[in-house]
Design an enzyme around this catalytic site. Sequence first.
Site, PDB file in Angstrom:
ATOM      1  CB  CYS A   1      22.520 -13.027  77.883  1.00 28.86           C
ATOM      2  SG  CYS A   1      23.741 -13.844  78.940  1.00 28.86           S
TER       3      CYS A   1
ATOM      4  CB  ILE B   1      13.234  -7.567  83.343  1.00 31.38           C
ATOM      5  CG1 ILE B   1      13.304  -7.872  84.831  1.00 31.38           C
ATOM      6  CG2 ILE B   1      12.430  -6.368  82.992  1.00 31.38           C
ATOM      7  CD1 ILE B   1      13.891  -6.775  85.681  1.00 31.38           C
ATOM      8  CG  ASN B   2      17.914 -11.770  80.971  1.00 31.14           C
ATOM      9  OD1 ASN B   2      18.379 -12.286  81.988  1.00 31.14           O
ATOM     10  ND2 ASN B   2      18.127 -12.256  79.765  1.00 31.14           N
TER      11      ASN B   2
END
Lengths: 253, 298
Positions: free
Chosen positions: B127, B188-189
Amino acid sequence: MFELQAPLIARREVASGMWVLSFSAPEVAATARAGQFVNLLLRPGPLLRRPFSVYRATSGVVEVLLKPVGAGTAGLAALALGESVSLLGPLGSGFQLDQAAGSVALVSGGLGVAPMPLAARAAAALGLQVHWVHGARTAAELCSEWEGRRVHWATDDGSIGYHGSVLAAIPEGIGQVVACGPNRMLAALAARFPRAQVAIETYMGCGTGVCLGCAVPRTSGVYDRACKEGPVYQANDIRWDVLPQHLHYGLGA
Amino acid sequence: MSGLRVGGVELRSPVLAASGTFGYGTEVPLCDRPRLGGMVSKGIFLQPRPGTPPPRIVETPSGMLNAIGLQGPGVEALIRDYCPLWAEWDFPVLVNINGESVDEYAELAARLDGVPGVSGLEINISCPNVREGGMFFGKDPAQAAAVTAAVRRSTRLPVWVKLTPAVSDLAEVARACESAGADALCAINTLVGMSFDLGTGRPRLAFGTGGLSGPAIRPIAVHLAHQAAQSVAIPVIGIGGIGGAEDALEFLYAGCQAVQIGTATFIDPNAIGKTMEALEALDWRRLVEGTRAAISSG
C-alpha cells in the site's frame, strides 16, 4: 439502486452555460427523493462516472443540472437527443424535511440550485411554506426556473435581486434551512444556521460506498462517505476547515 | 463451475473482487454474485484507522489516483461485524492484512486464524498510502520474506501476498515470498503517482501522492504478473486495470491462475459479473489451456 441505459430526451438552458438534461429512467424517477443523486457514465468519455443531484423526477424522467467545466460535463452537455448514458441511482441520503418547522428556506448558490426543485415539491407536499432563495454572480447566471411563490434572488453584482451574498437574502423567522452551493458558501451558512440541512460537494469515485474516496470530515472525528451517509448533512456535523473548498474539475479523458 | 483451487482457496470462478474496491462485500448490491469467484476485503489493521483527509481521489488519463489511507474499523470490529456474514456466504472471503511492523502482521494473522468466514489472508506489503509499513515491506525481498514467514507461522489459513510494482526486480521479491511460505502471489498493487492542481499549484490529493489504478496501468501489470508467474511455482493472481473478459484473458495468458477486478467496479458495480459471464461465453478454460499447450509444444 438501479443501473439503466438512459436516453437523453430533452435539453434546455436555464442560465448562461447551465443546462438541464432530461433522461428517460423510469425506475429511478419513481424512487428518487429530494437531495439524492445519480451517477452518470459517458462512453466514450472519462474513466469515472459523474455525480449529479436529481433536479426533477417526474413521469419516468430524471433531470439533472450541469455546467460544462471538464471533459465529463462537456461530453454530457454535448450528447445528442436519443443518445444514452449509463445512469446509476438513486444514490445517497436525501433531505430530512421537518413538517413541524412550518416553513423552509431552500437556499442555493449557482449550480447548488440542482436539488431544490425536488426539495420544494417535497416540502410543499408536507404543507411547509416554501421560500426559494437563490443567488448567482450575475442575473444571467441565475437559474431561470423556480418553485413556489416566495422567491428571493441575490446577485454578487446586484444585476437582479439583493446585491450581495445569497445568505443575506434569507428571510427572518424561517423554521428550517436547506442549502446547497459551493462549500465556501455552506461553511458561512453553517455559522449562522448550524442545524441547516446542507448537500455538500466532493470528488466521488464510485457513488456506491465502496471506494471511500468521497470522505467527509465529521465533527465527531470520523470520515464518512458523501455517497452513502451523505451528501446531505446537518451543517454543524461537518468540519468545514478540513472539507476541501476548492474543487478542480478540469480533468482529462 | 467450481473445482478451481488457487493458492489453497476454493474459488467459485477465476474472477475475484480486489481489496479496497468491494468494501466488506455488503456495499455492492448490483453485482451478480453467483459469478463472483471470491473477494478480498478492504485492508485492515489491528486498530481502527480514520484514513487520510480529503481530497482522496483524483481522476487521471485512463486511471485514477487514490490515497484513502486504509480507513477501517480495526480487526475486532471486522470479526464482530462482518465475519459472521461472510460465514454464511457461498464464496470465499480473504482478508487483506496490514501492519506497521512484522509483529503486527503476525498478530493480525493469529487473530484471524480459525475465525469462521475467513478463507484466507492477503498480506498487503504494497500500500503506497500509509506513512509506516505498507509498501516499505514489499520493496525489499528480505523484509517481504520476514513478513510472509511471520504470517505463515501465525496461521493455518492460506496466505497470499500482494506485491508492489515499486521494485527493481519483482522476481526476487516473488521468490522470497514463495520461499517464506506464501501460497500465492497477487500482482500488482497500485503504482505511486502524483498530480498538481493548476489553480492552486498544490498536489490535488491531500496526502500528496496516491496509488494509480485503472486501465492506465494494465500493460505494466500484465508484464509484472507474467514476470512473477515465470519466477515461482505457486499461483499468481493478476490485478491491474482489468475492465472486462479480454483484459482478464491477457493475465491468464500471462500465466495467472485467477484475476482480481478493482477500479472497474467503481464504474460498473457489476463489472465482475459481466467479466465472468463473457469469460464463460468464450469458454475461457479451453481457450487458456489450448493456448498454453500450443505455446509449450511450439
